[in-house]
Design an enzyme around this catalytic site. Structure first.
Site, short mmCIF file in Angstrom:
data_model
loop_
_atom_site.label_atom_id
_atom_site.label_comp_id
_atom_site.label_asym_id
_atom_site.label_seq_id
_atom_site.Cartn_x
_atom_site.Cartn_y
_atom_site.Cartn_z
N ARG A 1 56.66 45.55 29.92
CA ARG A 1 56.36 44.39 30.78
C ARG A 1 57.50 43.41 30.58
O ARG A 1 57.70 42.89 29.47
CB ARG A 1 55.02 43.77 30.41
CG ARG A 1 54.79 42.44 31.11
CD ARG A 1 53.37 41.96 31.06
NE ARG A 1 52.53 42.75 31.95
CZ ARG A 1 51.31 42.40 32.32
NH1 ARG A 1 50.78 41.29 31.87
NH2 ARG A 1 50.61 43.16 33.14
N HIS B 1 54.30 45.57 40.29
CA HIS B 1 53.26 45.91 39.31
C HIS B 1 52.62 47.24 39.73
O HIS B 1 51.44 47.28 40.11
CB HIS B 1 52.22 44.78 39.26
CG HIS B 1 51.34 44.80 38.05
ND1 HIS B 1 51.46 45.71 37.03
CD2 HIS B 1 50.28 43.99 37.71
CE1 HIS B 1 50.54 45.47 36.11
NE2 HIS B 1 49.81 44.44 36.51
N GLN C 1 49.13 48.59 38.42
CA GLN C 1 47.99 47.85 38.95
C GLN C 1 47.55 48.41 40.31
O GLN C 1 46.37 48.61 40.58
CB GLN C 1 48.36 46.37 39.12
CG GLN C 1 47.26 45.51 39.68
CD GLN C 1 46.10 45.37 38.71
OE1 GLN C 1 46.30 44.99 37.56
NE2 GLN C 1 44.88 45.67 39.15
N ASP D 1 45.37 37.07 44.34
CA ASP D 1 45.99 37.02 43.00
C ASP D 1 46.27 35.55 42.71
O ASP D 1 46.22 34.70 43.61
CB ASP D 1 47.27 37.88 42.98
CG ASP D 1 47.89 38.00 41.57
OD1 ASP D 1 47.19 37.68 40.59
OD2 ASP D 1 49.06 38.41 41.48
N CYS E 1 43.60 41.50 40.66
CA CYS E 1 44.12 42.23 39.49
C CYS E 1 43.70 41.56 38.18
O CYS E 1 43.72 42.20 37.14
CB CYS E 1 45.63 42.35 39.58
SG CYS E 1 46.51 40.78 39.50
N ARG F 1 42.28 50.60 35.39
CA ARG F 1 43.63 50.59 34.82
C ARG F 1 43.77 51.75 33.84
O ARG F 1 44.80 52.42 33.79
CB ARG F 1 43.91 49.26 34.11
CG ARG F 1 43.99 48.05 35.02
CD ARG F 1 45.19 48.10 35.95
NE ARG F 1 46.44 48.21 35.23
CZ ARG F 1 47.11 47.20 34.68
NH1 ARG F 1 46.65 45.96 34.83
NH2 ARG F 1 48.25 47.38 34.04
N1 CP Z 1 46.20 42.73 35.71
C1 CP Z 1 46.97 42.73 34.61
O1 CP Z 1 48.07 43.31 34.57
O2 CP Z 1 46.39 42.09 33.56
P1 CP Z 1 47.14 41.67 32.21
O3 CP Z 1 48.17 40.64 32.56
O4 CP Z 1 46.03 41.12 31.35
O5 CP Z 1 47.77 42.89 31.60
N1 NVA Z 2 51.09 37.96 39.73
C1 NVA Z 2 50.59 37.86 38.38
C2 NVA Z 2 49.92 39.13 37.99
C3 NVA Z 2 49.31 39.13 36.60
C4 NVA Z 2 48.72 40.44 36.22
C5 NVA Z 2 51.72 37.53 37.43
O1 NVA Z 2 52.81 38.12 37.55
O2 NVA Z 2 51.54 36.67 36.57
#
Ligand code: CP
Ligand code: NVA
Length: 311
Positions: free
Chosen positions: A110, A137, A140, A228, A267, A295
């Protein structure tokens, strides 16, 4: 040596492989009914393998679901925040990738910058999985499509509506629309439109993606409404976003304009009272908790594909 199977951008993956991953996730999940979360699938596609997970940003779902996924596939994990690694003190990504390639069988990252994941993959001899970047992502969206199909059947030919910021999650829905053959309506303010490269690519690939500034127009006839956060990790203009996105809240009135059987997806983490109301989050159309659980199931099949067990 054959190239590792990276899972970074849906654009780079074949539709047939993505469909095979989703089909495997449906089957794998169904075959575990009644099992506890730590029980291992009979085919153990990750037996003897370890996944390293690197986090430059916060995470709850990605962190725990990848760990559960590897356990259920018969493998193991090693988790670190980037700040605790030498990476956090300036060791080059290229060198980190070369070292980890000798110690684990796959890496999930990440990252703040999408280019860093691509660079890691260029220097890795083991599969690299995008666990969220500023641009996308993909894990997701595979979980979201698994959830959609469990509730409403094949996603091909259906209409999904994205309401809010044209962010990283939205970008992957744009990519997925072409790959899985659904129509995507996006309602967002002009200032927070999705990445133009993704939109151009969708058009090239005959993806059915329509943009509007009007949430009511976007959800008309939609089988799923998706929201989101309005302020993603790394965004520095929070106040301006909250102002611009206020008309894009998903509430019961907006859900009523969608298909009569429409579901609501998010998400998570959700900001109740901003992009979605409590009534929608906790209401009968919400599938957000299934989405979170999925997930695990989607990522198991992504991992199985990376390890060459499917596709
Ligand atoms: N939806 C998602 O990726 O959640 P986290 O940021 O908690 O991993
Ligand atoms: N769009 C959000 C998704 C989190 C899972 C972010 O990038 O923070």
């Amino acid at each position: 040596m054959s190239q590792p199977r990276h899972f970074i951008d849906l654009w780079k993956l074949e539709s047939a492989d993505l469909r095979a991953i989703l089909d495997d996730a449906h089957t794998r999940k169904a075959s575990r009914r009644g099992w506890t979360t730590g029980m291992v699938d009979h085919d153990t596609p990750a037996k003897g393998r370890r996944l390293a997970m690197i986090f430059e940003k916060h995470s709850t779902r990605t962190r725990f679901s990848f760990d559960a996924a590897m356990v259920q596939l018969g493998g193991a994990t090693l988790i670190s925040n980037a700040a605790d690694m030498q990476l956090g003190r300036g060791e080059p990504i290229d060198d980190t990738a070369k070292v980890l390639s000798r110690m684990v069988d796959a890496v999930m990252i990440r990252a703040n910058r999408h280019e860093d994941v691509q660079r890691f993959a260029q220097n890795s001899s083991v599969p690299v999985i995008n666990g969220l970047t500023d641009k996308s992502h993909p894990c997701q969206i595979l979980a979201d499509l698994l959830t959609f199909e469990e509730k409403l059947g094949p996603v091909a030919g259906k209409t999904l509506a994205w309401v809010g910021d044209g962010n990283n999650v939205c970008a992957t829905f744009i990519q997925a629309a072409s790959k899985f053959g659904f129509k995507l309506n996006i309602a967002c303010p002009t200032a927070y439109h999705p990445d133009l490269m993704d939109l151009a690519r969708a058009a090239e690939q005959q993806g059915r993606v329509e943009m509007t500034e009007d949430p009511a127009a976007a959800v008309r006839g939609a089988h799923c409404v998706i929201a989101d956060t309005w302020v993603s990790m790394g965004d520095t203009d929070g106040e301006a976003r909250l102002d611009a996105l206020e008309p894009y809240q998903v509430d019961d009135a907006l859900m009523e304009r969608a298909d009569k059987d429409a579901i609501f997806m998010h998400c998570l983490p959700a900001h109740r009272g901003e992009e979605v109301t409590d009534a929608v989050m906790d209401g009968p159309r919400s599938v957000v908790w299934d989405e979170a659980e999925n997930r695990i199931h989607a990522q198991k099949s992504i991992l199985a594909w990376c390890f060459g067990a499917i596709g």
